[in-house]
Design an enzyme around this catalytic site. Structure first.
Site, PDB file in Angstrom:
ATOM      1  N   LEU A   1       0.819  -1.212   0.000  1.00 40.88           N
ATOM      2  CA  LEU A   1       0.000   0.000   0.000  1.00 40.88           C
ATOM      3  C   LEU A   1       0.854   1.264   0.000  1.00 40.88           C
ATOM      4  CD1 LEU A   1      -2.763  -1.028   2.589  1.00 40.88           C
ATOM      5  CD2 LEU A   1      -2.719  -1.391   0.109  1.00 40.88           C
ATOM      6  N   HIS A   2       0.430   2.223  -0.797  1.00 43.59           N
ATOM      7  CA  HIS A   2       1.093   3.528  -0.859  1.00 43.59           C
ATOM      8  C   HIS A   2       0.032   4.618  -0.729  1.00 43.59           C
ATOM      9  CE1 HIS A   2      -0.431   3.515  -4.940  1.00 43.59           C
ATOM     10  NE2 HIS A   2       0.341   2.487  -5.282  1.00 43.59           N
TER      11      HIS A   2
ATOM     12  N   GLY B   1      -1.527   6.328  -2.812  1.00 42.12           N
ATOM     13  CA  GLY B   1      -2.667   6.171  -3.704  1.00 42.12           C
ATOM     14  C   GLY B   1      -3.739   5.295  -3.084  1.00 42.12           C
ATOM     15  N   HIS B   2      -3.334   4.145  -2.547  1.00 42.94           N
ATOM     16  CA  HIS B   2      -4.284   3.270  -1.849  1.00 42.94           C
ATOM     17  C   HIS B   2      -4.888   3.980  -0.638  1.00 42.94           C
ATOM     18  CE1 HIS B   2      -1.451   0.195  -3.664  1.00 42.94           C
ATOM     19  NE2 HIS B   2      -2.610  -0.220  -4.116  1.00 42.94           N
TER      20      HIS B   2
ATOM     21  N   SER C   1       2.773   3.896  -7.783  1.00 42.21           N
ATOM     22  CA  SER C   1       2.568   2.511  -8.193  1.00 42.21           C
ATOM     23  C   SER C   1       3.406   1.614  -7.294  1.00 42.21           C
ATOM     24  CB  SER C   1       2.983   2.310  -9.648  1.00 42.21           C
ATOM     25  OG  SER C   1       3.024   0.925  -9.980  1.00 42.21           O
TER      26      SER C   1
END
Length: 273
Positions: A30-31, A33-34, A182
């Site tokens: 997870l980054h 964005g998530h 990503s």
């Protein structure tokens, strides 16, 4: 936050929930964005369910299934901090049996662009998403615009199968230098990461050209190719929201998509016009 690993437990818990459910399916690593998806789900629903499952059926032979980043402990902590109610962590044997009812993506939309280069990929995506929808029965499900073709196909599946789920389109999150977030960015060396910035620069340049009333896709593409001339560009595509190829930009109904290989890492990005 409760961690769930079996279908039976998830089904029992889901039966007990009468309030709104927001669902965020992920493959982990997870980054930000998530996290943005999870936070939006948290703000719009009473209950939030996140799944982490690296789905084997959407990987082609020779792709990075075996080395796809896995950070379950860190991911669990992120979900806890984001006030996720339930984290679903199934095994492959939990999600797939020996005699599967197969889901097929529509031929036209799924065999262009990503589907042309990764045949069968979207069959696997829709297969697992449908299974997860059946288990979580969400009111709303959250997906990022970066995977635009995937998003369009999931929306079509929900409509065609009368699933009654609101698919929430979430904006692309980027690093401060413009690189789209990503899980595969970890594969890039420092030099490759610097080279990859040409991807977002080309998209921003396209938006600037369109802002000056240049709507000819061929002209816009030439500008983008110049910016990405040092990269291994797989495609620059211009489509409308239905993923039909266009020759002229249609404001508020167009997407410009890019796929590039940087070293051995394949990156995608896009901009919605």
């Amino acid at each position: 936050m409760k961690i769930i690993q079996t279908i039976e437990e998830l089904q029992e818990i889901r039966k007990s929930i009468s309030s709104s459910v927001g669902f965020v399916p992920t493959m982990g690593a997870l980054h930000d964005g998530h996290i943005s998806l999870i936070k939006q789900a948290r703000s719009e629903n009473d209950i939030v369910i996140v799944s982490i499952f690296v789905n084997p059926t959407q990987f082609l032979k020779g792709e990075d299934l075996d080395k796809y980043p896995k950070k379950i402990e860190a991911d669990s902590k992120i979900c806890e901090l984001c006030k996720v109610n339930y984290l679903f962590l199934p095994q492959i044997s939990t999600m797939y049996g020996e005699d599967e009812v197969l889901v097929k993506a529509p031929n036209i939309k799924s065999y262009t662009l990503e589907g042309e280069r990764r045949p069968g990929h979207f069959d696997g995506v829709l297969q697992v998403v449908l299974k997860l929808f059946g288990l979580t029965k969400p009111n709303r499900a959250y997906f990022g615009k970066k995977d635009a073709q995937q998003l369009a196909l999931i929306k079509q599946m929900v409509e065609n199968l009368f699933l009654g789920i609101d698919i929430i389109e979430c904006e692309i999150k980027r690093e401060s230098d413009g690189l789209a977030l990503s899980s595969r960015n970890v594969y890039l060396t420092a030099e490759q990461r610097s080279d990859a910035l040409a991807i977002s620069k080309s998209l921003h340049a396209a938006a600037a050209i369109i802002g000056k009333k240049e709507f000819d896709c061929h002209v816009i593409k030439e500008h983008m190719q110049t910016i990405m001339s040092q990269l291994d560009v797989e495609y620059i595509a211009f489509v409308n929201r239905q993923f039909e190829e266009i020759q002229t930009i249609e404001l508020k109904n167009s997407i410009i998509l890019v796929a590039v290989k940087v070293g051995n890492t394949r990156l995608i990005d896009n901009i919605w016009i």
